[in-house]
Design a protein around this motif. Structure first.
Motif, short mmCIF file in Angstrom:
data_model
loop_
_atom_site.label_atom_id
_atom_site.label_comp_id
_atom_site.label_asym_id
_atom_site.label_seq_id
_atom_site.Cartn_x
_atom_site.Cartn_y
_atom_site.Cartn_z
N ASP A 24 1.00 8.53 -17.82
CA ASP A 24 0.06 9.47 -18.08
C ASP A 24 -0.57 10.04 -16.62
OD1 ASP A 24 0.75 9.74 -20.73
OD2 ASP A 24 -0.90 8.41 -21.31
N ARG A 25 -1.08 9.04 -15.93
CA ARG A 25 -1.76 8.97 -14.62
C ARG A 25 -0.95 9.81 -13.55
NH1 ARG A 25 -5.17 4.12 -12.60
NH2 ARG A 25 -6.40 4.66 -14.42
N TYR A 26 0.35 9.60 -13.71
CA TYR A 26 1.07 9.97 -12.52
C TYR A 26 2.26 11.28 -13.17
CZ TYR A 26 -0.78 6.35 -10.16
OH TYR A 26 -1.70 5.50 -9.29
N GLY A 27 2.26 11.61 -14.28
CA GLY A 27 3.06 12.54 -14.89
C GLY A 27 4.34 12.22 -14.83
N PRO B 103 1.96 -7.47 -21.70
CA PRO B 103 2.92 -6.47 -22.09
C PRO B 103 2.26 -5.44 -23.04
CG PRO B 103 3.15 -8.48 -23.16
CD PRO B 103 2.09 -8.71 -22.21
N ASP B 104 0.91 -5.16 -22.76
CA ASP B 104 0.42 -4.18 -23.72
C ASP B 104 0.96 -2.82 -23.39
OD1 ASP B 104 -1.59 -2.30 -25.02
OD2 ASP B 104 -3.09 -3.40 -24.16
N PRO B 105 1.39 -2.20 -24.41
CA PRO B 105 1.89 -0.85 -24.10
C PRO B 105 1.11 0.04 -23.49
CG PRO B 105 2.44 -1.46 -26.44
CD PRO B 105 1.62 -2.39 -25.91
N ALA B 106 -0.09 0.09 -23.53
CA ALA B 106 -1.12 0.97 -23.03
C ALA B 106 -0.91 0.84 -21.70
CB ALA B 106 -2.40 0.50 -23.36
N ILE B 107 -0.67 -0.11 -21.00
CA ILE B 107 -0.70 -0.19 -19.61
C ILE B 107 0.47 0.62 -18.75
CG2 ILE B 107 0.59 -2.29 -18.99
CD1 ILE B 107 -1.46 -3.08 -16.92
N TYR B 108 1.61 0.74 -19.66
CA TYR B 108 2.78 1.35 -19.44
C TYR B 108 2.43 3.09 -19.51
CZ TYR B 108 5.16 -3.10 -19.75
OH TYR B 108 5.40 -4.48 -19.70
N HIS B 109 2.19 3.42 -20.64
CA HIS B 109 1.52 4.68 -20.97
C HIS B 109 0.67 5.32 -19.78
CE1 HIS B 109 3.89 5.38 -24.55
NE2 HIS B 109 3.30 4.29 -25.05
N ALA C 228 0.86 -1.08 -0.06
CA ALA C 228 0.07 -0.09 -0.12
C ALA C 228 0.93 1.23 0.15
CB ALA C 228 -0.86 -0.05 1.38
N GLY C 229 2.04 1.20 -0.10
CA GLY C 229 3.07 2.20 0.21
C GLY C 229 3.29 2.89 -1.17
N PHE C 230 3.35 2.43 -2.29
CA PHE C 230 3.81 2.86 -3.39
C PHE C 230 3.09 4.29 -3.74
CE2 PHE C 230 4.08 -1.67 -4.30
CZ PHE C 230 5.52 -1.83 -4.69
N ASP C 231 3.97 4.99 -4.51
CA ASP C 231 3.43 6.52 -4.85
C ASP C 231 2.47 6.33 -5.94
OD1 ASP C 231 5.38 7.99 -3.21
OD2 ASP C 231 6.81 7.24 -4.53
N GLY C 232 2.38 5.24 -6.67
CA GLY C 232 1.03 5.08 -7.62
C GLY C 232 1.17 3.61 -7.75
N ILE C 233 0.09 3.01 -8.18
CA ILE C 233 -0.21 1.79 -8.61
C ILE C 233 -1.06 1.43 -9.65
CG2 ILE C 233 -1.17 -0.57 -7.48
CD1 ILE C 233 -0.78 0.66 -4.69
N ILE C 234 -0.60 0.56 -10.61
CA ILE C 234 -1.49 0.39 -11.70
C ILE C 234 -1.79 -1.04 -11.69
CG2 ILE C 234 -1.71 0.01 -14.14
CD1 ILE C 234 -1.66 3.00 -13.30
#
Length: 203
Positions: free
Chosen positions: A154-157, A144-150, A128-134
């Motif tokens: 994008d979400r966290y700038g 490995p869909d590139p969209a998940i990395y993007h 629960a301690g990450f700065d952002g989680i996908i």
């Protein structure tokens, strides 16, 4: 590509020790029977759909319909899912905590069922301690869909070249590199601390 300043972790088999055999060795007395079940019934492809966001009750019902004799074993995958995680990679979790203590931004991209990830965060609070989680199951996107990395960027700038991504899957590592991230293929025997020090991280 410059020196990265952000670390992005995978979870399963990088930080958590996950394998359905951790559960099914408690259910099957015969190893061959267990392997048959995991190859023909509760398969990798079936489980991946829960990582993509399919509801667990729906997933179980689909298999029970096709394999009614294995209903108890099928239901165990859902109802006893916690037993598929035998623990953590202690050295890698310690690395993550050192990165946090040093103020290094840390994120995760994981192929994981949304509800099971919430359960795992309660069991392993460091999740629960990450700065952002996908979480793939929440986003209905899978590595490995590139969209998940993007999506992470994008979400966290974030800027891809500022990130180093750590995963046990070669395909996922290559996909991260293709979107411009640095990446480490973390498998048994990988000296992750040395790899991170090579990028300049204080571990």
């Amino acid at each position: 590509m410059g020196q990265p300043t952000i670390v992005v972790f995978d979870i399963g088999n990088v930080l958590l020790r996950w394998d359905p055999r951790n559960l099914y060795r408690r259910i099957f007395d015969d190893e061959e029977e267990m392997e048959w079940f995991l190859f023909h019934v509760c398969t990798h492809d079936w489980n991946v759909e829960q990582d993509r966001g399919r509801d667990w009750d729906e997933a179980v019902a689909l298999l029970v319909k096709d394999h009614p004799k294995h209903e108890t074993q099928i239901r165990a995958f859902h109802e006893r899912w916690d037993e598929t995680v035998s623990g953590v990679f202690e050295d890698r979790v310690a690395l993550l905590l050192r990165l946090r203590e040093a103020g290094v931004p840390n994120y995760c991209i994981t192929n994981f069922s949304g509800p099971k990830f919430i359960r795992s965060q309660k069991r392993f609070p460091f999740l629960a301690g990450f700065d952002g989680i996908i979480v793939s199951g929440d986003e209905r996107l899978l590595k490995p869909d590139p969209a998940i990395y993007h999506l992470l960027l994008d979400r966290y700038g974030l800027v891809a070249g500022d990130c180093v991504f750590i995963d046990d899957s070669g395909a996922n590592v290559e996909a991260a590199r293709a979107v411009g991230m640095h990446a480490i293929h973390c498998v048994e025997g990988t000296d992750l601390a040395a790899e991170l020090r090579g990028y300049g991280f204080p571990v």
